[in-house]
Design a protein around this motif. Structure first.
Motif, PDB file in Angstrom:
ATOM      1  N   GLY A 225       0.827  -1.198   0.000  1.00  0.00           N
ATOM      2  CA  GLY A 225       0.000   0.000   0.000  1.00  0.00           C
ATOM      3  C   GLY A 225       0.862   1.248   0.000  1.00  0.00           C
ATOM      4  N   LYS A 226       0.267   2.341   0.434  1.00  0.00           N
ATOM      5  CA  LYS A 226       0.976   3.629   0.396  1.00  0.00           C
ATOM      6  C   LYS A 226       1.877   3.793   1.615  1.00  0.00           C
ATOM      7  CE  LYS A 226      -1.769   5.217  -2.963  1.00  0.00           C
ATOM      8  NZ  LYS A 226      -1.296   5.496  -4.318  1.00  0.00           N
ATOM      9  N   SER A 227       3.113   4.201   1.364  1.00  0.00           N
ATOM     10  CA  SER A 227       4.046   4.412   2.469  1.00  0.00           C
ATOM     11  C   SER A 227       4.528   5.859   2.483  1.00  0.00           C
ATOM     12  CB  SER A 227       5.286   3.533   2.308  1.00  0.00           C
ATOM     13  OG  SER A 227       4.921   2.191   2.229  1.00  0.00           O
ATOM     14  N   LEU A 228       4.599   6.397   3.686  1.00  0.00           N
ATOM     15  CA  LEU A 228       5.195   7.727   3.861  1.00  0.00           C
ATOM     16  C   LEU A 228       6.571   7.533   4.461  1.00  0.00           C
ATOM     17  CD1 LEU A 228       2.634  10.177   5.524  1.00  0.00           C
ATOM     18  CD2 LEU A 228       4.032  10.610   3.523  1.00  0.00           C
ATOM     19  N   CYS A 278       5.159   5.310  -2.750  1.00  0.00           N
ATOM     20  CA  CYS A 278       6.089   5.849  -1.746  1.00  0.00           C
ATOM     21  C   CYS A 278       6.137   7.357  -1.850  1.00  0.00           C
ATOM     22  CB  CYS A 278       7.499   5.336  -1.987  1.00  0.00           C
ATOM     23  SG  CYS A 278       7.661   3.607  -1.680  1.00  0.00           S
ATOM     24  N   VAL A 279       5.794   8.008  -0.777  1.00  0.00           N
ATOM     25  CA  VAL A 279       5.915   9.467  -0.726  1.00  0.00           C
ATOM     26  C   VAL A 279       7.007   9.789   0.291  1.00  0.00           C
ATOM     27  CG1 VAL A 279       4.740  11.636  -0.188  1.00  0.00           C
ATOM     28  CG2 VAL A 279       3.475   9.780  -1.306  1.00  0.00           C
ATOM     29  N   ILE A 280       8.037  10.496  -0.165  1.00  0.00           N
ATOM     30  CA  ILE A 280       9.157  10.850   0.725  1.00  0.00           C
ATOM     31  C   ILE A 280       8.910  12.261   1.240  1.00  0.00           C
ATOM     32  CG2 ILE A 280      11.663  11.156   0.868  1.00  0.00           C
ATOM     33  CD1 ILE A 280      11.797   9.254  -1.621  1.00  0.00           C
ATOM     34  N   ALA A 281       8.874  12.405   2.575  1.00  0.00           N
ATOM     35  CA  ALA A 281       8.453  13.687   3.136  1.00  0.00           C
ATOM     36  C   ALA A 281       9.440  14.199   4.178  1.00  0.00           C
ATOM     37  CB  ALA A 281       7.079  13.531   3.772  1.00  0.00           C
ATOM     38  N   THR A 282       9.362  15.507   4.413  1.00  0.00           N
ATOM     39  CA  THR A 282      10.167  16.130   5.481  1.00  0.00           C
ATOM     40  C   THR A 282       9.219  16.818   6.461  1.00  0.00           C
ATOM     41  OG1 THR A 282      10.404  17.950   3.950  1.00  0.00           O
ATOM     42  CG2 THR A 282      12.341  16.585   4.300  1.00  0.00           C
ATOM     43  N   ASP A 283       9.689  17.019   7.691  1.00  0.00           N
ATOM     44  CA  ASP A 283       8.880  17.737   8.669  1.00  0.00           C
ATOM     45  C   ASP A 283       8.923  19.214   8.342  1.00  0.00           C
ATOM     46  OD1 ASP A 283       8.792  15.502  10.842  1.00  0.00           O
ATOM     47  OD2 ASP A 283      10.896  15.754  10.329  1.00  0.00           O
ATOM     48  N   THR A 322      -0.600   3.056   4.705  1.00  0.00           N
ATOM     49  CA  THR A 322      -0.507   1.860   5.537  1.00  0.00           C
ATOM     50  C   THR A 322       0.748   1.852   6.395  1.00  0.00           C
ATOM     51  OG1 THR A 322       0.385   0.755   3.618  1.00  0.00           O
ATOM     52  CG2 THR A 322      -1.919   0.318   4.116  1.00  0.00           C
ATOM     53  N   ALA A 323       1.791   2.574   5.948  1.00  0.00           N
ATOM     54  CA  ALA A 323       3.022   2.568   6.741  1.00  0.00           C
ATOM     55  C   ALA A 323       3.682   3.945   6.761  1.00  0.00           C
ATOM     56  CB  ALA A 323       4.001   1.552   6.164  1.00  0.00           C
ATOM     57  N   VAL A 324       4.134   4.321   7.937  1.00  0.00           N
ATOM     58  CA  VAL A 324       4.964   5.525   8.076  1.00  0.00           C
ATOM     59  C   VAL A 324       6.339   5.031   8.492  1.00  0.00           C
ATOM     60  CG1 VAL A 324       5.385   7.629   9.402  1.00  0.00           C
ATOM     61  CG2 VAL A 324       3.047   7.014   8.764  1.00  0.00           C
ATOM     62  N   LEU A 325       7.331   5.356   7.686  1.00  0.00           N
ATOM     63  CA  LEU A 325       8.668   4.865   7.985  1.00  0.00           C
ATOM     64  C   LEU A 325       9.581   6.035   8.325  1.00  0.00           C
ATOM     65  CD1 LEU A 325       9.615   1.787   6.212  1.00  0.00           C
ATOM     66  CD2 LEU A 325      11.487   3.354   6.621  1.00  0.00           C
ATOM     67  N   ASN A 326      10.107   6.040   9.535  1.00  0.00           N
ATOM     68  CA  ASN A 326      11.054   7.087   9.921  1.00  0.00           C
ATOM     69  C   ASN A 326      12.421   6.687   9.403  1.00  0.00           C
ATOM     70  OD1 ASN A 326       9.606   9.071  11.696  1.00  0.00           O
ATOM     71  ND2 ASN A 326       9.012   7.151  12.670  1.00  0.00           N
ATOM     72  N   PHE A 327      12.667   6.974   8.141  1.00  0.00           N
ATOM     73  CA  PHE A 327      13.955   6.590   7.549  1.00  0.00           C
ATOM     74  C   PHE A 327      15.079   7.304   8.306  1.00  0.00           C
ATOM     75  CE2 PHE A 327      17.283   6.537   4.319  1.00  0.00           C
ATOM     76  CZ  PHE A 327      17.270   5.186   4.001  1.00  0.00           C
TER      77      PHE A 327
END
Ligand code: AMP
Length: 342
Positions: A225-228, A278-283, A322-327
């Motif tokens: 699914g969709k991951s941030l 996959c959406v790659i995001a910053t705070d 479905t998932a938030v990943l703190n890379f």
């Protein structure tokens, strides 16, 4: 009524048109913050509440606001058109999200109550006004900006302050805008329960291992699914995207450098527009900080300004993630809460 019984929306004395819109949302009962805040707000109290991301806090302030507006329209004197409610949120994405929610709640009274997202408006006068208010939204509590902000407020008004975290800025805002508020300390954790959110920690020995692990998780469809994917700098975001691209894993970067329309497109994961898994995001905190390193698309004269009014982590209600990943490890516990609350 027993304390444990939840006061339903239909027993709160709300306008039928609001009840209809709430029913259309499919909300069977109020969330905890709504149950506590709405009756107090309808009594005219100022409120200070800690409410975690995803707790339903938008409706908790919007429903009493709309109820007051509808009541005033029906019973008050015929007055000239004027702004009657002002919602201040920290980012443009949240402004858009709040507008959408309020539009849904006014579906049956849209002639009586209209809502505009001034942060997205092209109108210069609006923009200037927003910039002034922005001084305070960004919570720079210098005397001048406080005076400026207060000069925009009517002499008598009711205010609610809701935040996922209580920090010095919230305290300063409380002093500035609230009168004798009721403080709601809700017995709920700052993050959703295990039925909604499972949290895992994976320790990687090296930086390379981290990239490798992410690759494996995605290629083996262990993340579905969709991951941030959250990173701490814009540069890292683009680096991660390039890494994934090498393995034909489509990913997009979402940050305050992008034009607003493009950010909306990318956050709109609900409508199927979100092409990327996959959406790659910053705070947003990172976006406010000076950027180190060369920017993509930077002209010879230098800076392409990052939009400091943008923020992906804070409060945005991403559906279907479905998932938030703190890379990258979040910079603070608050940042973790904002990220994981998606
Ligand atoms: P918020 O905390 O305002 O960002 O809301 C998070 C999500 O909760 C949104 O998707 C709302 O549609 C949803 N929501 C708000 N109130 C309720 C409710 N009473 N029952 C179920 N879902 C709700």
């Amino acid at each position: 009524m027993a304390d444990s019984e939840v006061l339903g929306f239909q027993h709160m004395g709300l306008d039928q048109r609001l009840l209809q819109a709430i029913a259309e949302q499919g909300w069977a009962r109020p969330t905890l913050i709504q149950e506590k805040a709405i009756p107090l707000a309808l009594e005219g109290k100022d409120l200070l509440a800690r409410a975690r991301t995803g707790s339903g806090k938008t409706a908790a302030y919007a429903i009493p606001l709309l109820q007051h507006l509808l009541h005033r329209k029906a019973t008050g004197p015929v007055v000239e058109q004027a702004i009657r409610g002002l919602v201040l949120v920290p980012t443009k994405e949240l402004a858009r999200q709040a507008q959408t929610m309020i539009r849904q709640l006014t579906a049956y009274c849209s002639r009586d109550v209209r809502v505009v997202d001034v942060s997205a408006s092209e109108d210069f006068a609006f923009q200037r006004w927003v910039k002034e208010i922005h001084l305070v939204m960004k919570l720079r509590m210098e005397p001048d900006s406080s005076m400026l902000f207060c000069s925009h407020l009517p002499r008598i008004y009711q205010a609610f302050l809701m935040s996922a975290t209580f920090n010095e800025d919230v305290q300063a805002l409380k002093e500035l805008v609230l009168h004798n508020p009721v403080t709601l300390k809700l017995q709920e954790s700052q993050l959703p329960g295990p039925d909604q959110l499972q949290q895992f920690q994976v320790v990687c020995e090296t930086e390379e291992d981290k990239f490798l692990l992410l690759y494996a998780l995605l290629k083996l469809s262990l993340l579905r699914g969709k991951s941030l994917l959250f990173v701490n700098t814009l540069e890292r975001g683009y680096r991660l995207r390039l890494f994934l691209e090498q393995f034909s894993i489509p990913a997009c970067v979402l940050n305050g450098e992008l034009p607003l329309r493009s950010r909306h497109y990318r956050t709109d994961l609900t409508s199927g527009l979100g092409f990327y898994d996959c959406v790659i995001a910053t705070d947003e905190e990172v976006l406010g900080a000076p950027f180190k390193g060369k920017r993509r698309g930077q002209g010879s004269k230098g800076e392409r300004a990052s939009d400091t009014e943008s923020g992906v982590a804070r409060g945005i209600d991403f559906h279907n993630v479905t998932a938030v990943l703190n890379f990258d490890l979040p910079p603070s516990p608050e940042a973790y809460i904002h990220r994981a609350g998606r």
